[in-house]
Design a protein around this motif. Structure first.
Motif, mmCIF file in Angstrom:
data_model
loop_
_atom_site.group_PDB
_atom_site.id
_atom_site.type_symbol
_atom_site.label_atom_id
_atom_site.label_comp_id
_atom_site.label_asym_id
_atom_site.label_seq_id
_atom_site.Cartn_x
_atom_site.Cartn_y
_atom_site.Cartn_z
ATOM 1 N N LYS A 123 0.842 -1.187 0.000
ATOM 2 C CA LYS A 123 0.000 0.000 0.000
ATOM 3 C C LYS A 123 0.884 1.246 0.000
ATOM 4 C CE LYS A 123 -3.782 -0.447 2.558
ATOM 5 N NZ LYS A 123 -4.867 -0.736 1.595
ATOM 6 N N ASP A 124 0.268 2.419 0.078
ATOM 7 C CA ASP A 124 1.028 3.668 -0.087
ATOM 8 C C ASP A 124 2.154 3.815 0.930
ATOM 9 O OD1 ASP A 124 -0.786 3.909 1.981
ATOM 10 O OD2 ASP A 124 -1.576 5.854 1.360
ATOM 11 N N ASN A 125 1.895 3.462 2.186
ATOM 12 C CA ASN A 125 2.942 3.611 3.206
ATOM 13 C C ASN A 125 4.089 2.627 2.994
ATOM 14 O OD1 ASN A 125 1.650 5.717 4.540
ATOM 15 N ND2 ASN A 125 0.470 4.346 5.842
ATOM 16 N N LEU A 131 5.051 1.532 0.042
ATOM 17 C CA LEU A 131 5.802 2.031 -1.103
ATOM 18 C C LEU A 131 6.693 3.205 -0.731
ATOM 19 C CD1 LEU A 131 3.120 1.849 -3.949
ATOM 20 C CD2 LEU A 131 5.010 0.274 -3.510
ATOM 21 N N ALA A 132 6.210 4.053 0.171
ATOM 22 C CA ALA A 132 7.019 5.207 0.585
ATOM 23 C C ALA A 132 8.324 4.744 1.235
ATOM 24 C CB ALA A 132 6.221 6.076 1.553
ATOM 25 N N ILE A 147 9.782 3.041 -7.393
ATOM 26 C CA ILE A 147 8.769 2.004 -7.195
ATOM 27 C C ILE A 147 9.163 0.742 -7.955
ATOM 28 C CG2 ILE A 147 6.387 1.361 -7.724
ATOM 29 C CD1 ILE A 147 5.555 4.210 -7.144
ATOM 30 N N GLU A 184 -1.050 -1.365 -4.534
ATOM 31 C CA GLU A 184 -2.076 -0.332 -4.546
ATOM 32 C C GLU A 184 -1.478 0.987 -5.011
ATOM 33 O OE1 GLU A 184 -4.766 0.517 -0.980
ATOM 34 O OE2 GLU A 184 -3.415 2.253 -0.982
ATOM 35 N N ILE A 185 -2.146 1.644 -5.954
ATOM 36 C CA ILE A 185 -1.736 2.986 -6.359
ATOM 37 C C ILE A 185 -2.943 3.914 -6.240
ATOM 38 C CG2 ILE A 185 0.091 2.165 -7.885
ATOM 39 C CD1 ILE A 185 -1.768 2.730 -10.269
ATOM 40 N N ASP A 186 -2.668 5.180 -6.011
ATOM 41 C CA ASP A 186 -3.761 6.142 -5.901
ATOM 42 C C ASP A 186 -3.666 7.264 -6.925
ATOM 43 O OD1 ASP A 186 -1.674 7.607 -4.802
ATOM 44 O OD2 ASP A 186 -2.378 7.346 -2.738
ATOM 45 N N ARG A 187 -2.718 7.116 -7.879
ATOM 46 C CA ARG A 187 -2.595 8.107 -8.955
ATOM 47 C C ARG A 187 -2.193 7.387 -10.237
ATOM 48 N NH1 ARG A 187 1.248 9.924 -5.557
ATOM 49 N NH2 ARG A 187 2.769 9.908 -7.280
ATOM 50 N N GLN A 230 1.537 6.732 -11.227
ATOM 51 C CA GLN A 230 2.309 5.657 -10.601
ATOM 52 C C GLN A 230 2.261 4.366 -11.410
ATOM 53 O OE1 GLN A 230 -0.040 5.830 -6.955
ATOM 54 N NE2 GLN A 230 1.784 6.428 -5.792
ATOM 55 N N ASP A 242 -6.965 2.740 -6.346
ATOM 56 C CA ASP A 242 -7.668 3.159 -5.138
ATOM 57 C C ASP A 242 -8.211 4.578 -5.273
ATOM 58 O OD1 ASP A 242 -8.518 2.804 -2.414
ATOM 59 O OD2 ASP A 242 -6.861 4.107 -1.805
#
Length: 289
Positions: free
Chosen positions: A165-167, A169-170, A179, A199-202, A205, A225
C-alpha cells in the motif's frame, strides 16, 4: 471457511460472555422440566446465513435442544417466513436465544447486502470482494456470510499475500529509489507461490508498477484506489489484461455498477462487513409447563 471446531470456539465464548454463571432469570422463573418450541421468523426479506452457527448456540447450551433449519446459507426468504424451528428444554432455549439470533442476524445482514452488490454488477464480469475491515474475532463468520451472498474473499490475513500500500511504497522507494526497483526486489525475494498486489492512488504511478513486470513473476494485482471513473477506464486500458485490476474506495450500491462497467476485474467493498445492518429476525418461543 467455517469448521465445526471454530464455530464451537467462537459461539462458546459468546455464550460464556452472556451467561457467565448461568441464566438467572430462567433459573428463577422457568420450571426445570418445562419444554419449549420456538420458530425463527423473518420480519423482513433477505438472504439467509449462519445456520450452523445458530444451531451451535443451542446445542452448546443444552445438547437436548433440536434445531431444524428450513433454509441453507445463501437461500432467499420473504418477510414472515419461518427459517428454523427449535425444540427442547425451555431454560436452554431461552438462554441461547439471544446469542443464536445475534449471530444469524449479523451474518444474514452481510449476506443480504453482498447479494445486492453482486446483483448490481451482474453481467459485467466484475467480482465483488470483501476486505479485512471485519469485526475482530468474527472474520471467518463474516467472510462466510459474504460468500453466502455470492461475493468473494480477499486475502484472509496479513500472512496470506503481499499487498504493498502507499505507506509500504514510501518506505521502499526511500530505500531503493524507485517504485519499480522496490517491486523488483520484493518479487525476487518472494516464493513463486506468493501473490503480490500493489495499490496505487494516482495514474502517474502506473507505468512504474507495470515496469516491474506482471503475472506470476511480477505484480499479480494492481489496485486502483479512489480513482475516478475516467481514470479507472484509462488504467484498465493501460494494463490491457496483463494482470488483475482491482478497484477500491468510494464504492456503494449507487456507484458499483458504473465502477464495474469500466472493465475492472475485482471491486473490493469494505462496507460489506463494516457497515452491514443486522437483519430483523425474531425467535417466537412457546413454553409448555
Amino acid at each position: 471457511m467455517l469448521s465445526r471446531s471454530h464455530i464451537d470456539t467462537v459461539v462458546r465464548a459468546a455464550l460464556d460472555e452472556d451467561a457467565p454463571w448461568g441464566d438467572l432469570t430462567s433459573e428463577t422463573l422457568i420450571p426445570v422440566d418445562a419444554a419449549a418450541t420456538a420458530e425463527l421468523r423473518a420480519r423482513e426479506a433477505g438472504v439467509f446465513s449462519g445456520g450452523e452457527v445458530f444451531e451451535a448456540a443451542f446445542a452448546l447450551t443444552d445438547p437436548r435442544i433440536v434445531v431444524a433449519l428450513r433454509l441453507g446459507d445463501g437461500d432467499r426468504f420473504a418477510a414472515g417466513d419461518t427459517l428454523a424451528t427449535v425444540t427442547g428444554p425451555a431454560r436452554g432455549v431461552l438462554q441461547a436465544e439471544r446469542i443464536g439470533l445475534n449471530f444469524t442476524q449479523r451474518m444474514s445482514g452481510i449476506t443480504t447486502l453482498t447479494a445486492a452488490y453482486v446483483a448490481a454488477v451482474a453481467g459485467t464480469g466484475a467480482r465483488i470482494a470483501d476486505t479485512r475491515k471485519t469485526t475482530p474475532g468474527l472474520r471467518r463468520f463474516e467472510r462466510h456470510a459474504v460468500r453466502s451472498g455470492g461475493g468473494h474473499n480477499h486475502r484472509f490475513s496479513l500472512s496470506d499475500a503481499v499487498m504493498a500500500k502507499d505507506n509500504h511504497l514510501a518506505v521502499l522507494v526511500a530505500r531503493h529509489g524507485s517504485i519499480t526497483a522496490a517491486l523488483e526486489a520484493a518479487r525476487a525475494a518472494l516464493p513463486h507461490t506468493t501473490h503480490l498486489e500493489v495499490e496505487i492512488d494516482r495514474l502517474d504511478q502506473l507505468d512504474a508498477v507495470l515496469a516491474a513486470g506482471t503475472g506470476p513473476r511480477g505484480v499479480g494485482t494492481i489496485m486502483l484506489d479512489n480513482f475516478s471513473l475516467d481514470d479507472l477506464r484509462t488504467g484498465v486500458a493501460a494494463i490491457a489484461g496483463r494482470t488483475i485490476v482491482e478497484a477500491s474506495g468510494g464504492v456503494s450500491l449507487d456507484t458499483v455498477a458504473a465502477i464495474a462497467a469500466t472493465g475492472v476485474d475485482v471491486i473490493s467493498v469494505g462496507a460489506l462487513t463494516h457497515s452491514a445492518r443486522a437483519l430483523d429476525l425474531g425467535l417466537d418461543v412457546r413454553v409448555e409447563a
